[in-house]
Design a protein around this motif. Structure first.
Motif, PDB file in Angstrom:
ATOM      1  N   LEU A   1      56.406-102.012  86.291  1.00 44.03           N
ATOM      2  CA  LEU A   1      56.992-103.084  87.087  1.00 44.03           C
ATOM      3  C   LEU A   1      58.296-102.681  87.752  1.00 44.03           C
ATOM      4  N   GLY A   2      58.915-101.686  87.219  1.00 41.83           N
ATOM      5  CA  GLY A   2      60.190-101.284  87.781  1.00 41.83           C
ATOM      6  C   GLY A   2      61.317-102.221  87.399  1.00 41.83           C
ATOM      7  N   LYS A   3      61.103-102.987  86.360  1.00 42.86           N
ATOM      8  CA  LYS A   3      62.142-103.888  85.874  1.00 42.86           C
ATOM      9  C   LYS A   3      62.379-103.617  84.402  1.00 42.86           C
ATOM     10  N   PRO A   4      63.572-103.925  83.952  1.00 41.85           N
ATOM     11  CA  PRO A   4      63.822-103.775  82.519  1.00 41.85           C
ATOM     12  C   PRO A   4      62.908-104.700  81.724  1.00 41.85           C
ATOM     13  N   CYS A   5      62.238-104.159  80.752  1.00 37.04           N
ATOM     14  CA  CYS A   5      61.298-104.947  79.957  1.00 37.04           C
ATOM     15  C   CYS A   5      61.707-104.919  78.491  1.00 37.04           C
ATOM     16  N   TYR A   6      61.425-106.043  77.857  1.00 35.24           N
ATOM     17  CA  TYR A   6      61.766-106.181  76.449  1.00 35.24           C
ATOM     18  C   TYR A   6      60.583-106.792  75.734  1.00 35.24           C
ATOM     19  N   HIS A   7      60.660-106.766  74.439  1.00 36.04           N
ATOM     20  CA  HIS A   7      59.564-107.322  73.663  1.00 36.04           C
ATOM     21  C   HIS A   7      60.094-108.401  72.740  1.00 36.04           C
ATOM     22  N   ALA A   8      59.179-109.211  72.271  1.00 35.21           N
ATOM     23  CA  ALA A   8      59.548-110.298  71.378  1.00 35.21           C
ATOM     24  C   ALA A   8      60.292-109.738  70.178  1.00 35.21           C
ATOM     25  N   GLY A   9      61.351-110.415  69.842  1.00 37.15           N
ATOM     26  CA  GLY A   9      62.132-109.977  68.700  1.00 37.15           C
ATOM     27  C   GLY A   9      63.464-109.378  69.098  1.00 37.15           C
ATOM     28  N   GLN A  10      63.555-108.994  70.377  1.00 35.75           N
ATOM     29  CA  GLN A  10      64.824-108.459  70.833  1.00 35.75           C
ATOM     30  C   GLN A  10      65.708-109.613  71.274  1.00 35.75           C
ATOM     31  N   LYS A  11      66.965-109.493  70.972  1.00 34.23           N
ATOM     32  CA  LYS A  11      67.893-110.565  71.283  1.00 34.23           C
ATOM     33  C   LYS A  11      68.633-110.222  72.571  1.00 34.23           C
ATOM     34  N   VAL A  12      68.078-110.743  73.643  1.00 31.84           N
ATOM     35  CA  VAL A  12      68.674-110.490  74.948  1.00 31.84           C
ATOM     36  C   VAL A  12      68.661-111.783  75.753  1.00 31.84           C
ATOM     37  N   PRO A  13      69.798-112.229  76.191  1.00 30.52           N
ATOM     38  CA  PRO A  13      69.839-113.442  77.007  1.00 30.52           C
ATOM     39  C   PRO A  13      69.459-113.139  78.450  1.00 30.52           C
ATOM     40  N   GLY A  14      68.959-114.175  79.116  1.00 37.49           N
ATOM     41  CA  GLY A  14      68.632-113.995  80.525  1.00 37.49           C
ATOM     42  C   GLY A  14      67.314-114.660  80.875  1.00 37.49           C
ATOM     43  N   ILE A  15      66.915-114.453  82.129  1.00 32.37           N
ATOM     44  CA  ILE A  15      65.660-115.014  82.606  1.00 32.37           C
ATOM     45  C   ILE A  15      64.594-113.931  82.534  1.00 32.37           C
ATOM     46  N   TYR A  16      63.518-114.260  81.885  1.00 32.87           N
ATOM     47  CA  TYR A  16      62.459-113.277  81.676  1.00 32.87           C
ATOM     48  C   TYR A  16      61.130-113.856  82.123  1.00 32.87           C
TER      49      TYR A  16
ATOM     50  N   TRP B   1      58.258-108.913  77.923  1.00 31.57           N
ATOM     51  CA  TRP B   1      58.926-109.716  78.943  1.00 31.57           C
ATOM     52  C   TRP B   1      59.639-108.795  79.921  1.00 31.57           C
ATOM     53  N   ALA B   2      59.594-109.197  81.182  1.00 34.74           N
ATOM     54  CA  ALA B   2      60.317-108.441  82.198  1.00 34.74           C
ATOM     55  C   ALA B   2      61.577-109.209  82.559  1.00 34.74           C
ATOM     56  N   TYR B   3      62.661-108.501  82.616  1.00 36.24           N
ATOM     57  CA  TYR B   3      63.938-109.122  82.941  1.00 36.24           C
ATOM     58  C   TYR B   3      63.985-109.426  84.433  1.00 36.24           C
ATOM     59  N   MET B   4      64.210-110.701  84.764  1.00 40.23           N
ATOM     60  CA  MET B   4      64.156-111.118  86.160  1.00 40.23           C
ATOM     61  C   MET B   4      65.532-111.347  86.745  1.00 40.23           C
ATOM     62  N   GLY B   5      66.518-111.160  85.971  1.00 40.52           N
ATOM     63  CA  GLY B   5      67.867-111.432  86.459  1.00 40.52           C
ATOM     64  C   GLY B   5      68.400-110.283  87.298  1.00 40.52           C
ATOM     65  N   ASP B   6      69.520-110.548  87.878  1.00 39.20           N
ATOM     66  CA  ASP B   6      70.176-109.504  88.650  1.00 39.20           C
ATOM     67  C   ASP B   6      71.196-108.813  87.764  1.00 39.20           C
ATOM     68  N   GLY B   7      71.729-107.791  88.315  1.00 35.95           N
ATOM     69  CA  GLY B   7      72.792-107.131  87.602  1.00 35.95           C
ATOM     70  C   GLY B   7      72.291-106.036  86.685  1.00 35.95           C
ATOM     71  N   PRO B   8      73.176-105.559  85.882  1.00 36.77           N
ATOM     72  CA  PRO B   8      72.827-104.416  85.034  1.00 36.77           C
ATOM     73  C   PRO B   8      71.842-104.806  83.961  1.00 36.77           C
ATOM     74  N   ARG B   9      71.207-103.829  83.437  1.00 35.05           N
ATOM     75  CA  ARG B   9      70.231-104.017  82.390  1.00 35.05           C
ATOM     76  C   ARG B   9      70.916-104.587  81.151  1.00 35.05           C
ATOM     77  N   PRO B  10      70.419-105.721  80.674  1.00 31.38           N
ATOM     78  CA  PRO B  10      71.023-106.289  79.469  1.00 31.38           C
ATOM     79  C   PRO B  10      70.719-105.430  78.245  1.00 31.38           C
ATOM     80  N   VAL B  11      71.657-105.441  77.358  1.00 30.45           N
ATOM     81  CA  VAL B  11      71.490-104.657  76.141  1.00 30.45           C
ATOM     82  C   VAL B  11      71.222-105.607  74.988  1.00 30.45           C
ATOM     83  N   PRO B  12      70.112-105.435  74.321  1.00 30.23           N
ATOM     84  CA  PRO B  12      69.813-106.323  73.194  1.00 30.23           C
ATOM     85  C   PRO B  12      70.875-106.220  72.115  1.00 30.23           C
TER      86      PRO B  12
END
Ligand SMILES: [Zn+2]
Length: 128
Positions: free
Chosen positions: A34-49, A75-86
């Motif tokens: 997808l070319g977007k930062p992706c996370y999986h269930a269980g990671q604690k990352v705020p934002g729109i996914y 989940w793919a991170y849909m927000g702008d800005g830098p990649r969030p860090v869990p």
């Protein structure tokens, strides 16, 4: 008679596209796809996914859940800005570069300020 069915050997795991991926691997593959930062269930990352399977969107504030719509855990991170860090994971540490210590010892010659004598002419009589 005597026909032997195809034997499926689960031994080889070098497929890469199988479903036996760990959540981390799944997130990594989804990220590459997808070319977007992706996370999986269980990671604690705020934002729109957005769910990578059904595009269900969530505004996550805590730990990522499984998709409430389809059960996907990536989940793919849909927000702008830098990649969030869990939370609990370390961000890529920036290279700490110690500034080179400058040893500039310049001798500053302070010249005494030369004061020019000011001639004060007194005794000027203003004659009417
Ligand atoms: Zn979904």
């Amino acid at each position: 008679m005597g026909t032997s069915g195809p034997t499926r050997g689960p031994g080889k795991t070098a497929g890469g596209q199988g479903k036996n991926l760990s959540p981390v691997q799944g997130a990594q593959q989804a990220e590459q796809r997808l070319g977007k930062p992706c996370y999986h269930a269980g990671q604690k990352v705020p934002g729109i996914y957005a769910c990578v399977t059904c595009q269900f969107r969530i505004n996550n504030r805590g730990t990522l859940p499984a998709c409430p719509d389809c059960g996907e855990i990536i989940w793919a991170y849909m927000g702008d800005g830098p990649r969030p860090v869990p939370e609990g994971e370390t961000a890529p540490a920036p290279a700490t570069e110690a500034p080179p210590a400058r040893a500039t010892e310049e001798q500053v010659a302070l010249e005494p300020t030369v004061q020019e004598p000011v001639k004060v002419e007194e005794g000027i009589k203003l004659e009417p």
